[in-house]
Motif scaffolding. Structure first.
Motif, mmCIF file in Angstrom:
data_model
loop_
_atom_site.group_PDB
_atom_site.id
_atom_site.type_symbol
_atom_site.label_atom_id
_atom_site.label_comp_id
_atom_site.label_asym_id
_atom_site.label_seq_id
_atom_site.Cartn_x
_atom_site.Cartn_y
_atom_site.Cartn_z
ATOM 1 N N VAL A 158 2.549 9.717 6.061
ATOM 2 C CA VAL A 158 2.116 11.123 6.051
ATOM 3 C C VAL A 158 3.020 11.928 5.115
ATOM 4 O O VAL A 158 2.551 12.767 4.342
ATOM 5 C CB VAL A 158 2.108 11.714 7.480
ATOM 6 N N GLY A 159 4.297 11.647 5.148
ATOM 7 C CA GLY A 159 5.234 12.332 4.268
ATOM 8 C C GLY A 159 4.987 12.049 2.798
ATOM 9 O O GLY A 159 5.301 12.862 1.939
ATOM 10 N N LEU A 160 4.400 10.899 2.508
ATOM 11 C CA LEU A 160 4.069 10.551 1.129
ATOM 12 C C LEU A 160 2.667 10.998 0.739
ATOM 13 O O LEU A 160 2.227 10.749 -0.376
ATOM 14 C CB LEU A 160 4.226 9.044 0.914
ATOM 15 N N HIS A 172 12.916 -0.650 -4.312
ATOM 16 C CA HIS A 172 12.129 -1.053 -3.163
ATOM 17 C C HIS A 172 10.697 -1.412 -3.577
ATOM 18 O O HIS A 172 9.815 -1.552 -2.774
ATOM 19 C CB HIS A 172 12.122 0.052 -2.106
ATOM 20 N N ARG A 173 10.458 -1.549 -4.844
ATOM 21 C CA ARG A 173 9.131 -1.887 -5.330
ATOM 22 C C ARG A 173 8.988 -3.407 -5.404
ATOM 23 O O ARG A 173 9.950 -4.137 -5.583
ATOM 24 C CB ARG A 173 8.891 -1.287 -6.702
ATOM 25 N N SER A 174 7.754 -3.833 -5.307
ATOM 26 C CA SER A 174 7.460 -5.261 -5.458
ATOM 27 C C SER A 174 7.489 -5.617 -6.936
ATOM 28 O O SER A 174 7.069 -4.844 -7.780
ATOM 29 C CB SER A 174 6.097 -5.588 -4.891
ATOM 30 N N PHE A 175 7.995 -6.757 -7.221
ATOM 31 C CA PHE A 175 7.984 -7.236 -8.596
ATOM 32 C C PHE A 175 7.007 -8.397 -8.685
ATOM 33 O O PHE A 175 7.042 -9.306 -7.867
ATOM 34 C CB PHE A 175 9.381 -7.691 -9.022
ATOM 35 N N LEU A 176 6.112 -8.341 -9.651
ATOM 36 C CA LEU A 176 5.105 -9.410 -9.816
ATOM 37 C C LEU A 176 5.662 -10.526 -10.631
ATOM 38 O O LEU A 176 6.481 -10.422 -11.441
ATOM 39 C CB LEU A 176 3.843 -8.836 -10.475
ATOM 40 N N GLY A 218 0.306 -2.976 7.082
ATOM 41 C CA GLY A 218 1.722 -3.139 7.355
ATOM 42 C C GLY A 218 2.350 -2.056 8.206
ATOM 43 O O GLY A 218 3.562 -2.034 8.375
ATOM 44 N N PHE A 219 1.554 -1.163 8.746
ATOM 45 C CA PHE A 219 2.098 -0.083 9.563
ATOM 46 C C PHE A 219 2.169 -0.529 11.014
ATOM 47 O O PHE A 219 1.161 -0.901 11.602
ATOM 48 C CB PHE A 219 1.252 1.193 9.406
ATOM 49 N N ARG A 220 3.382 -0.501 11.593
ATOM 50 C CA ARG A 220 3.589 -1.021 12.940
ATOM 51 C C ARG A 220 4.233 -0.006 13.883
ATOM 52 O O ARG A 220 4.085 -0.097 15.077
ATOM 53 C CB ARG A 220 4.497 -2.254 12.903
ATOM 54 N N SER A 279 0.822 -1.216 0.000
ATOM 55 C CA SER A 279 0.000 0.000 0.000
ATOM 56 C C SER A 279 0.856 1.266 0.000
ATOM 57 O O SER A 279 0.510 2.255 -0.658
ATOM 58 C CB SER A 279 -0.974 -0.007 1.174
ATOM 59 N N ILE A 280 1.972 1.263 0.701
ATOM 60 C CA ILE A 280 2.804 2.466 0.754
ATOM 61 C C ILE A 280 3.446 2.764 -0.601
ATOM 62 O O ILE A 280 3.703 3.917 -0.929
ATOM 63 C CB ILE A 280 3.869 2.402 1.875
ATOM 64 N N ASP A 281 3.671 1.749 -1.421
ATOM 65 C CA ASP A 281 4.216 1.978 -2.754
ATOM 66 C C ASP A 281 3.166 2.555 -3.702
ATOM 67 O O ASP A 281 3.500 3.266 -4.647
ATOM 68 C CB ASP A 281 4.795 0.692 -3.338
#
Length: 113
Positions: A41-43, A109-113, A30-32, A8-10
């Protein structure tokens, strides 16, 4: 939830850009820690959900456990803000909005499918 799905953050920066401030952007997943909240918030997130920490704290310590967890997260946010030179959350939003790079995501840092 799929292990190959985009975190979600990406997806957040693209969503924030698409809504152009017309609606609040809430994010969860995923926020802990307080640093996770500050990054979101910065994004551009308006609010950040902390689901699992709340449930874990409730299971272990009841209402007092949740209160304690929220106190810890608040202190983590305050410490991270101080390290970034921000006194308020408005500073985080203002600085990030100016494109100074307070929060960035590394392209690898991105997910790769």
């Amino acid at each position: 939830q799929l292990d190959g799905a985009l975190p979600s953050i990406d997806a957040l920066p693209e969503i924030v850009k698409a809504v152009h401030g017309r609606i609040p952007v809430l994010i969860d997943g995923g926020f802990r820690r307080g640093t996770d909240v500050l990054k979101a918030v910065g994004l551009g997130a308006t609010a950040v959900g902390l689901g699992k920490p709340v449930f874990f704290s409730l299971a272990v310590g009841g209402e007092d456990g949740v209160v304690r967890m929220l106190q810890i997260v608040k202190k983590e946010i305050e410490a991270a803000m101080a390290l970034c030179g921000c006194e308020t959350m408005k500073d985080v939003v203002r600085i990030s909005g100016e494109g100074c790079g307070l929060v960035t995501r590394h392209p690898f840092h991105r997910s790769f499918l």
